[in-house]
Design a protein around this motif. Structure first.
Motif, PDB file in Angstrom:
ATOM      1  N   SER A 121      22.458  47.705  39.071  1.00 11.73           N
ATOM      2  CA  SER A 121      22.372  48.649  40.192  1.00 11.73           C
ATOM      3  C   SER A 121      21.057  48.511  40.955  1.00 11.73           C
ATOM      4  N   GLN A 122      20.077  47.850  40.361  1.00 13.92           N
ATOM      5  CA  GLN A 122      18.788  47.638  41.025  1.00 13.92           C
ATOM      6  C   GLN A 122      18.852  46.483  42.036  1.00 13.92           C
ATOM      7  N   LEU A 123      19.927  45.716  41.974  1.00 12.06           N
ATOM      8  CA  LEU A 123      20.120  44.598  42.904  1.00 12.06           C
ATOM      9  C   LEU A 123      20.953  45.053  44.093  1.00 12.06           C
ATOM     10  N   THR A 124      20.799  44.337  45.185  1.00 11.05           N
ATOM     11  CA  THR A 124      21.661  44.620  46.332  1.00 11.05           C
ATOM     12  C   THR A 124      23.077  44.161  45.978  1.00 11.05           C
ATOM     13  N   PRO A 125      24.089  44.711  46.646  1.00  7.45           N
ATOM     14  CA  PRO A 125      25.459  44.247  46.379  1.00  7.45           C
ATOM     15  C   PRO A 125      25.590  42.729  46.534  1.00  7.45           C
ATOM     16  N   GLU A 126      24.914  42.162  47.530  1.00 10.81           N
ATOM     17  CA  GLU A 126      24.982  40.710  47.732  1.00 10.81           C
ATOM     18  C   GLU A 126      24.346  39.959  46.557  1.00 10.81           C
ATOM     19  N   ASP A 127      23.181  40.418  46.095  1.00 10.52           N
ATOM     20  CA  ASP A 127      22.517  39.756  44.967  1.00 10.52           C
ATOM     21  C   ASP A 127      23.340  39.882  43.678  1.00 10.52           C
ATOM     22  N   ARG A 128      23.983  41.037  43.499  1.00 10.72           N
ATOM     23  CA  ARG A 128      24.867  41.197  42.326  1.00 10.72           C
ATOM     24  C   ARG A 128      25.977  40.167  42.370  1.00 10.72           C
ATOM     25  N   HIS A 129      26.590  40.023  43.540  1.00 11.65           N
ATOM     26  CA  HIS A 129      27.683  39.067  43.693  1.00 11.65           C
ATOM     27  C   HIS A 129      27.194  37.647  43.410  1.00 11.65           C
TER      28      HIS A 129
END
Length: 142
Positions: A121-129
């Motif tokens: 959750s600390q990452l942006t949605p793009e970075d998570r992906h």
């Protein structure tokens, strides 16, 4: 190019191992259990294998049968597993996870999921992906 690959290899290995240790430690702290990390790992392995022989578990863990006997003794005493004799060959000792063992597995999975979600959750949605997709692709090579 080889130096660059070597540097990424070292960074990846170090980060993977450190992250795994940190997540495992956080899970154990949150579980508030007397089980050690190796004992918890063994409960998971027994559940995954079904009702394995003690000798099979020793082989999978790369330890002597006497060492696995001691580990299983502790898990029997704590109520996480039981020993059973094979139906047709009483010399064969099988190990099965109890309801208490199944409960700690479920709780561990839930706690681990929450801890990983907290980090993601600390990452942006793009970075998570990108992270998860790249790791899945990396995993497919093995």
């Amino acid at each position: 190019m080889e130096d660059d690959l070597l540097a990424y290899t070292d960074r990846f290995r170090t980060t993977l191992e450190t992250t795994h240790r940190k997540i495992s430690a956080a899970v154990l702290r949150q579980l508030n259990t007397d089980l050690t990390r190796p004992q918890l790992f063994l409960v998971f392995m027994i559940a995954k294998e079904g009702m394995p022989k003690q000798t099979h578990l020793a082989e999978k863990m790369g330890v002597k049968p006497s060492a696995i006997t001691v580990m299983i003794d502790r898990l029997v005493q704590s109520g996480h597993v039981v020993r059973k004799h094979h139906e047709t060959d009483r010399r064969i000792v099988l190990v099965e996870v109890t309801d208490t063992g199944k409960a700690i597995i479920k709780l561990t999975e839930d706690v681990q999921r929450d801890i990983i979600a907290r980090g993601l959750s600390q990452l942006t949605p793009e970075d998570r992906h990108v992270l998860v997709s790249a790791f899945e692709q990396f995993n497919s090579f093995y």
